[in-house]
Write a protein that holds these residues in place. Sequence first.
Motif, short mmCIF file in Angstrom:
data_model
loop_
_atom_site.label_atom_id
_atom_site.label_comp_id
_atom_site.label_asym_id
_atom_site.label_seq_id
_atom_site.Cartn_x
_atom_site.Cartn_y
_atom_site.Cartn_z
N GLN A 149 58.28 67.90 49.36
CA GLN A 149 57.62 67.62 48.08
C GLN A 149 56.79 66.35 48.19
O GLN A 149 57.26 65.34 48.74
N ASP A 162 67.92 74.73 57.21
CA ASP A 162 66.53 75.00 56.86
C ASP A 162 65.73 75.37 58.10
O ASP A 162 64.89 76.29 58.06
N ASP A 208 55.44 70.95 45.23
CA ASP A 208 56.54 71.54 46.00
C ASP A 208 55.94 72.41 47.10
O ASP A 208 55.13 73.31 46.83
N LYS A 210 59.06 63.80 50.00
CA LYS A 210 60.49 63.98 49.77
C LYS A 210 60.99 65.25 50.44
O LYS A 210 60.27 66.25 50.55
N TYR A 211 62.24 65.17 50.88
CA TYR A 211 62.93 66.35 51.42
C TYR A 211 64.24 66.50 50.66
O TYR A 211 65.12 65.65 50.75
N ARG A 212 64.32 67.54 49.86
CA ARG A 212 65.51 67.82 49.05
C ARG A 212 65.96 66.59 48.25
O ARG A 212 67.12 66.22 48.22
N GLU A 270 56.48 74.68 50.84
CA GLU A 270 57.33 75.37 51.81
C GLU A 270 56.53 75.49 53.10
O GLU A 270 55.44 76.07 53.11
N ASN A 284 70.32 64.32 56.77
CA ASN A 284 70.53 65.30 55.71
C ASN A 284 71.16 66.56 56.31
O ASN A 284 70.62 67.16 57.24
N ASN A 299 71.34 69.48 55.28
CA ASN A 299 70.63 70.75 55.05
C ASN A 299 69.57 71.04 56.11
O ASN A 299 69.04 72.14 56.17
#
Length: 210
Positions: free
Chosen positions: A165, A156, A189, A112-114, A191, A150, A152
């Motif tokens: 995620q 990012d 989660d 998942k992304y956001r 990064e 997306n 964002n």
Amino acid sequence: MEVESSKQKENKTMMAQHDHNPDKKRRRKIICLGVISVILALALIFLILGLTVFKAKRPVITVNSVALSDLDFSFDVARLRVLLNVSVDTSIAVKNPNRVGFKYKNSTALLKYRGDVVGEVPVPAGKIGARDSMIMNLTLTLMADRVLSNSNLYSDIRSGTLPLQTYTRIAGKVRILFNIRVVSYTSCDLEISISSRNITKQQCHYKTKL
């Protein structure tokens, strides 16, 4: 000496049978009570075992490792778009603490992304033996067409960190007298540093329920 008449003999036979009837009824009652007692005792034993030794327990998922296996990133200046390919290798262990086998259904591990699902891989149905564990090695690949929409993404990428995620859900059943449904979840989660192409932060969460 007088010989008994046939009628007298018949009367004596009937009296003898009548005398034995109460004994037969008493024996039947004793046998019935004995059978009922055995059945109740067995039911109680199975109930105690079901609530203690054979009580259904949730499968436990633990994440052994999460690694970035591929990250390709570039700008398509002509089309004003980002080209992004990401693959994440994750190894999870599913432990069955029950004294009976755990059968789990077909499932899907997600990337998942956001909050949006941007990658997925099937987890085929299977069975884990009593008090046994199974290792699942999964590769989740980001589907670029799902993430590019997306809003964002550009911010990012400019910040140099891509938040992702992983999410895995295992659902199945154990049979202890009857089928009991159990579900276990895990999510991590992440990064990802775009410049160094590695995972700079990882935090995993676990959840199980009957």
